[in-house]
Design a protein around this motif. Structure first.
Motif, short mmCIF file in Angstrom:
data_model
loop_
_atom_site.label_atom_id
_atom_site.label_comp_id
_atom_site.label_asym_id
_atom_site.label_seq_id
_atom_site.Cartn_x
_atom_site.Cartn_y
_atom_site.Cartn_z
N SER A 1 0.82 -1.21 0.00
CA SER A 1 0.00 0.00 0.00
C SER A 1 0.86 1.26 0.00
O SER A 1 2.03 1.25 0.41
N LEU B 1 0.33 5.89 0.26
CA LEU B 1 -0.55 7.01 0.58
C LEU B 1 -0.33 8.14 -0.41
O LEU B 1 0.81 8.46 -0.77
N GLY C 1 -5.26 6.20 0.75
CA GLY C 1 -4.45 5.00 0.69
C GLY C 1 -4.87 4.16 -0.51
O GLY C 1 -6.06 4.07 -0.82
N ALA D 1 -8.47 -1.88 4.28
CA ALA D 1 -8.83 -0.46 4.41
C ALA D 1 -8.63 0.03 5.83
O ALA D 1 -8.16 1.16 6.06
N MET E 1 -4.99 0.74 6.37
CA MET E 1 -4.56 2.00 5.77
C MET E 1 -5.10 3.19 6.55
O MET E 1 -4.44 4.23 6.65
N ARG E 2 -6.31 3.04 7.11
CA ARG E 2 -6.84 4.11 7.95
C ARG E 2 -5.94 4.34 9.15
O ARG E 2 -5.67 5.48 9.54
N ALA F 1 -4.88 7.18 6.43
CA ALA F 1 -5.70 7.39 5.25
C ALA F 1 -7.10 7.88 5.63
O ALA F 1 -7.73 7.32 6.52
N SER G 1 -9.63 4.88 1.37
CA SER G 1 -8.77 3.81 0.89
C SER G 1 -9.33 3.18 -0.37
O SER G 1 -10.55 3.07 -0.53
#
Length: 432
Positions: free
Chosen positions: A308, A310, A319, A331, A334-335, A339, A342
């Motif tokens: 991944s 950003l 993301g 997701a 990535m949060r 992010a 995502s």
């Protein structure tokens, strides 16, 4: 083509993560023929047909309707689930040219990707007692096909329910819905996705009892629970509540992940009967089944998270990654990395878009690239794949073109929102 070339079941995780599952490579004609046969078999002698998304929410709707109609229970034995390796992780998560209002669930992929031998086995070994309430699984991109099959194979006067599915445009389902209405004595449509006012009105004008719940407050099972004139036992209210916990991504009840994963990895018919028997508290043998499958699930999640990155777009951090994986967990990872939204691009060419409280325009982004969904959860499949060479490039580049197309859509949505805010501010000044 040799079977082993499209069977990714034995691939190392690193390679399995970047290529589609077996179902992706099945010809549409073979799939359609099998679905015709399965639907005809399910509808033989049935009094009710339920066209439903085969994720936990859609299947909970089927369980509630079967309970309300006092349909027979065919609870599977533990051994029935032990060898169900569908390898259906990547068939076609979203619409092919005709986007649906919500194409975001992992189970969408599994719904249409049964291997031919597995589907034929299901036909050869029908359930012990036929159901009077027939389950017709349908992904968001093929709800019109399911409606057409009910019209063709259902008995005259059958009751029809459509659950957890929404068309973006009425013309996508118009002809098939008209045909189903001619066959069925009554059609009820229960959903919780965001409907366009014109689409909803057209469906109602056609003669359908359409009930659409608040997508921020209810799942489709909630809508069915409150809409049917039936006194459900408390376990079914709890089933709807736990289903909602995952479907709305509340994640306050750990059982909701179990329901979602079991719906994804099990046969839809088996899932319905298990939750009718046990409700949200799945039996130990299901827990053992899930524990085993989650080892690979986590490995695929780790692969996607590891690749991944950003991007900064108009003040938002987006993301983006690529991989065959469970998109919600990726997701979330990535949060946690910062992010606001995502994007998870899948080997089949589709993508899932997830938002947060900071970014609630996922459905607008998806709408620009052949998809749709909720403000915080949406799906799409950009119309950029003309032949297998495009897909080969997609796999080799880890979805580079798809990523850029979706990031461009993010930029457009953010710019449109900024322009709208500026316009509103100017109007407020003029009115002052």
């Amino acid at each position: 083509m040799y079977d082993e070339l499209i069977d990714s079941g034995e691939l190392p995780i690193a390679r399995k993560s970047v290529v589609p599952g077996t179902g992706f490579f099945l010809p549409d004609s073979l799939e359609e023929d099998l679905e015709d046969e399965q639907t005809a078999a399910a509808l033989e002698g049935a009094d009710v047909a339920v066209v439903a998304d085969p994720d936990a929410d859609g299947l909970a709707c089927v369980a509630l309707i079967r309970e309300a109609y006092d349909d027979v229970r065919n609870v599977p034995e533990p051994d029935d689930e032990d060898d169900k390796e569908t390898d259906a992780d990547e068939s076609d998560e979203t619409a092919d040219g005709e986007p649906a209002a919500d194409a975001v669930d992992d189970a969408d992929e599994a719904a249409v990707a049964l291997a031919a031998a597995e589907a034929e086995a299901a036909l050869e070994e029908p359930e012990p007692t036929p159901h009077s309430v027939a389950l017709i699984p349908a992904s968001p991109h093929d709800v019109e096909d399911a409606l057409a099959r009910v019209a063709e194979y259902g008995d005259e006067g059958i009751d029809l329910f459509v659950c957890d599915l929404a068309p973006d445009r009425y013309e996508y389902v118009e002809e098939e819905l008209d045909a189903a209405l001619e066959t069925a004595s009554a059609v009820a449509w229960y959903d919780h996705h965001q409907w366009g006012e014109d689409v909803a009105q057209s469906v109602r004008d056609a003669g359908v009892d359409l009930v659409v719940g608040d997508s921020d407050e209810e799942c489709s099972a909630d809508v069915v629970y409150r809409s049917l004139e039936y006194d459900f036992a408390p376990m079914y209210e709890e089933l709807a509540a736990v289903t909602r916990d995952h479907d709305l991504w509340l994640r306050e009840d750990p059982r909701s992940d179990d329901l979602a994963d079991y719906a994804y990895w099990s046969d839809p018919a088996a899932y319905v009967e298990v939750v009718r028997e046990y409700g949200a508290d799945l039996p130990d043998w299901v827990g053992e089944f899930l524990e085993e499958r989650r080892v690979e699930k986590q490995a695929l999640i780790d692969q996607a998270v590891g690749r991944s990155e950003l991007r900064e777009i108009g003040g938002y951090t987006v993301g983006i990654t690529y991989g065959r994986c469970s998109q919600n967990e990726v997701a979330e990872a990535m949060r946690e990395q910062g992010a606001d939204a995502s994007v998870i691009v899948k080997p089949a060419g589709s993508a899932s878009i997830r938002g947060t409280d900071e970014f609630q325009r996922c459905h607008e982004v998806a709408g620009k690239v052949n998809g749709g969904g909720h403000p915080k959860a949406a799906g799409c499949k950009p119309d950029i794949y003309d032949d297998m060479l495009d897909y080969a490039n997609h796999w080799v580049t880890r979805g580079a073109v798809t990523k850029q197309v979706i990031l461009n859509a993010f930029e457009e949505v953010v710019e449109d929102a900024a322009d709208a805010d500026d316009g509103a501010a100017d109007t407020a000044v003029d009115d002052a």
